[in-house]
Design an enzyme around this catalytic site. Structure first.
Site, PDB file in Angstrom:
ATOM      1  N   ASP A 288       3.633 -54.042  38.799  1.00  0.00           N
ATOM      2  CA  ASP A 288       4.571 -54.238  37.587  1.00  0.00           C
ATOM      3  C   ASP A 288       4.833 -55.465  37.493  1.00  0.00           C
ATOM      4  O   ASP A 288       4.697 -56.607  38.322  1.00  0.00           O
ATOM      5  CB  ASP A 288       5.579 -53.274  37.779  1.00  0.00           C
ATOM      6  CG  ASP A 288       6.182 -52.861  36.541  1.00  0.00           C
ATOM      7  OD1 ASP A 288       6.591 -51.725  36.167  1.00  0.00           O
ATOM      8  OD2 ASP A 288       5.980 -53.578  35.459  1.00  0.00           O
ATOM      9  N   GLU A 494      14.172 -49.308  30.154  1.00  0.00           N
ATOM     10  CA  GLU A 494      14.351 -49.553  31.659  1.00  0.00           C
ATOM     11  C   GLU A 494      15.803 -49.284  32.233  1.00  0.00           C
ATOM     12  O   GLU A 494      16.525 -48.418  31.908  1.00  0.00           O
ATOM     13  CB  GLU A 494      13.736 -50.767  32.008  1.00  0.00           C
ATOM     14  CG  GLU A 494      12.208 -50.766  31.778  1.00  0.00           C
ATOM     15  CD  GLU A 494      11.431 -52.048  32.135  1.00  0.00           C
ATOM     16  OE1 GLU A 494      10.651 -52.607  31.471  1.00  0.00           O
ATOM     17  OE2 GLU A 494      11.569 -51.993  33.423  1.00  0.00           O
TER      18      GLU A 494
END
Ligand SMILES: OC[C@@H]1[C@@H](O)[C@H](O)[C@@H](O)c2nc(CNc3ccccc3)cn21
Length: 602
Positions: A288, A494
């Site tokens: 990521d 997020e």
């Protein structure tokens, strides 16, 4: 240079071998980097043989222009690609972006409902079509690689990314991996299953994310620790990867989170022994964004060691390494010092080349403008509108079940439309829209707000009054037939969306209470997840969970006014109180306000 690898008639493995054998260590390491495009130039692409670039959400060409056209994107991507093609071996680069509910970075693209709403449709065929439309709009901008689908199984709605998860039930997530067949293309009959397949110039490389257990962290804390046994990890969070691989997914992204205290980005057992050697994944594994940096706290402390552990764990491509020279130097020293075996480097590069060869990137490295007129087409918007209709879940329909309120009459004297989310495209799209965190405004892109949808749906003689937050006086003064109150969450992405109380934010809550106290009210909740509604349920005459519907608000009016029936089913348990969480279907103690699978029909 032996140009055998450029011959598309050669078998895949011959092309890979022919290219790999003549690559220098510097070129091999270059392929393993995916830089943020803001850190790259065509010259760097040429001189370092960089494998891939990405646009972080909201950073359109040139540098942050959120109204860039598809042509601007094509030009930018091609500039970088020409740099790559002028390198010694001319290996084309892969450009990637987060097209997670349509090409959501692109101004005027079709914005589809976020995954939680798609889970409510229970319609994998529809989701596959959404994948195909998303692939077309993404390729329209010259981008052949999408960081989608997120196949997280969100087990706690306090997680800021729960709306990116199709369901708390892994069986729904497994079904929805059909989106990969839309994004990458259907695997032709008699073609091998379980190997990367990307079929055509209007298809994209997909990315199953985030491996593994991202949706199981304690209290839904983003990037945190998933503390469960092997069997629960295997039965709940892993099946989506098996189904994605069978459907030919070309890449897998590693989760920021940890499993039982071990960072996924360092977990060789799960990434190499299980994903690669047991599930036999043949595409490439990508970290990521700064996932390597985030293996330590403080972030980036001891980056050299983190990179060593991440590559040896089985990560093939590093997203957003510090910069191209530092990445090359650290990787080169690890290989020279025999800390990273050359066989690991070769495995990573082979996987990256396999994806690039199988998608025809060597044959068609440059984008053209042939798809730009496909952005935001009526056909795609109609598909999104259908998805909105099927995603709505009717939780309450009238205070007296024998007198259902919905569908609403189109012809009536006067309707009030109230609430912060009634006329705000940004709020109905949610996070990951034009910018990373989304925008709380109405002109971030093109689409139909819920208010305008209602206005065009009702009978011309029906008067519509719109007021975000009407006063009690105005409510009493007007004799409204009924009110539609649209409230909910602000956009978030997020960790910014992590939330321990899950209450309906103000001013929505008081608007809803005021309106519902005075007149018959249909509450439409715009949220990424279930919120606290139990205390107010008696006040409401009707309640609709609309999730994050995206640009096509018309789908909401279609169902409210009976042009289509309500069919959506809860993809997640609707709790009574947050102190019950986590609480998922199948749990021993299960005491929901509305159970998983609930949904009234009309
Ligand atoms: O945007 C790239 C990835 C995304 O694919 C992952 O699902 C997500 O976990 C993720 N988080 C970041 C955080 N950093 C960031 C940087 C620039 C723009 C947006 C996010 C980047 N990414």
């Amino acid at each position: 240079i032996d140009t055998l690898y450029k011959d598309s008639k050669q078998p895949m493995n011959v092309r890979i071998r022919s290219l790999l054998d003549q690559m220098t260590l510097k070129e091999k390491i270059g392929q393993m980097a995916q830089h943020d495009h803001l850190q790259a130039t065509p010259e760097i692409m040429r001189d370092y043989s960089v494998g891939s670039l990405l646009s972080g959400s909201g950073f359109g060409p040139p540098k942050g222009d959120i109204r860039a056209t598809a042509n601007d994107w094509v030009d930018m991507v091609n500039d970088y690609q020409k740099g790559s093609l002028s390198s010694r071996l001319g290996i084309p680069m892969l450009y990637a972006i987060d097209s997670v509910h349509g090409h959501n970075n692109l101004y005027k693209a079709t914005i589809f409902p976020h995954n939680v709403g798609l889970g409510a449709t229970r319609d994998p065929e529809l989701v596959k079509k959404i994948g195909a439309a998303t692939a077309i709009e993404t390729r329209a901008t010259g981008i052949p690689f999408a960081f989608s689908p997120c196949i997280a199984v969100c087990r706690d709605p306090r997680w800021g990314r729960c709306y990116e998860s199709y369901s708390e039930d892994h069986k729904i997530v497994e079904q929805m991996t059909d989106i990969i067949l839309g994004l990458q293309g259907e695997i032709p009959p008699h073609s091998r299953k379980g190997v990367p397949f990307i079929g055509g110039k209007d298809k994209v490389v997909a990315c199953a994310k985030h491996f593994v257990g991202d949706g199981g962290t304690i209290q839904g804390i983003d990037e945190n620790n998933t503390v469960i046994g092997w069997n629960e990890l295997l039965n709940i969070h892993m099946p989506g990867y098996y189904h994605s691989i069978i459907k030919g997914v070309a890449t897998v992204m590693i989760s920021y989170s940890s499993w039982n205290g071990e960072k996924m980005h360092a977990n060789q057992d799960l990434v190499t022994r299980y994903l690669k050697n047991t599930l036999n994944f043949r595409g490439f594994v990508i970290s990521d964004y700064q996932g390597v940096d985030r293996m330590t706290y403080p972030w980036s402390s001891n980056y050299e060691n983190s990179l060593l552990r991440a590559i040896n764990a089985g990560i093939d491509m590093v997203m957003a390494p510090p910069n191209h020279t530092e990445f090359l130097n650290i990787m080169t020293s690890h290989v020279k010092n025999k800390l990273i075996p050359m066989s690991r480097i070769d495995d990573a590069v082979k996987r990256i080349l396999r994806v690039k060869f199988s998608m025809g990137l060597f044959e068609n490295p440059l984008a053209d403008y042939s798809l730009v007129d496909q952005v935001g087409t009526q056909r795609h918007r109609d598909l999104a509108r259908e998805a909105v209709r099927k995603s709505l879940v009717l939780l309450k329909n009238g205070k007296d079940a024998k007198k259902p309120l919905l569908p609403l009459p189109k012809k009536t004297s006067k309707i009030l439309v109230a609430g912060s989310h009634a006329n705000n495209l940004g709020l109905q799209c949610g996070g990951w829209t034009i910018t990373w965190q989304g925008l709380n405004n109405n002109n971030l892109t093109s689409g139909t707000t819920i208010l305008s949808a209602i206005s065009t749906t009702v009978d011309p003689d029906t008067e519509i009054i719109y007021s975000r937050n009407p006063s009690a006086e105005s409510l009493k003064a007007n004799n409204y037939s009924y009110a539609i109150v649209v409230v909910g969450e602000p956009p978030y992405a997020e960790g910014a969306g992590d939330n321990l109380n899950l209450t309906i934010p103000e001013p929505g809550l008081s608007t809803m209470i005021n309106v519902c106290k005075n007149i018959k009210c249909i509450v439409v909740l715009i949220s990424g997840r279930p919120l606290v509604v139990e205390p107010y349920l008696p006040l409401m005459d009707a309640l609709v969970a609309a999730w994050l519907p995206g640009s096509e608000g018309q789908g909401v009016a279609d169902v409210l006014f009976g042009d289509y029936g309500f069919t959506g089913k809860l993809p997640r348990t609707w709790f009574k109180r947050v102190d019950q969480l986590p609480m998922n279907v199948g749990d021993e103690h299960y005491d929901p306000l509305f159970p998983f699978g609930f949904g009234l029909t009309t």
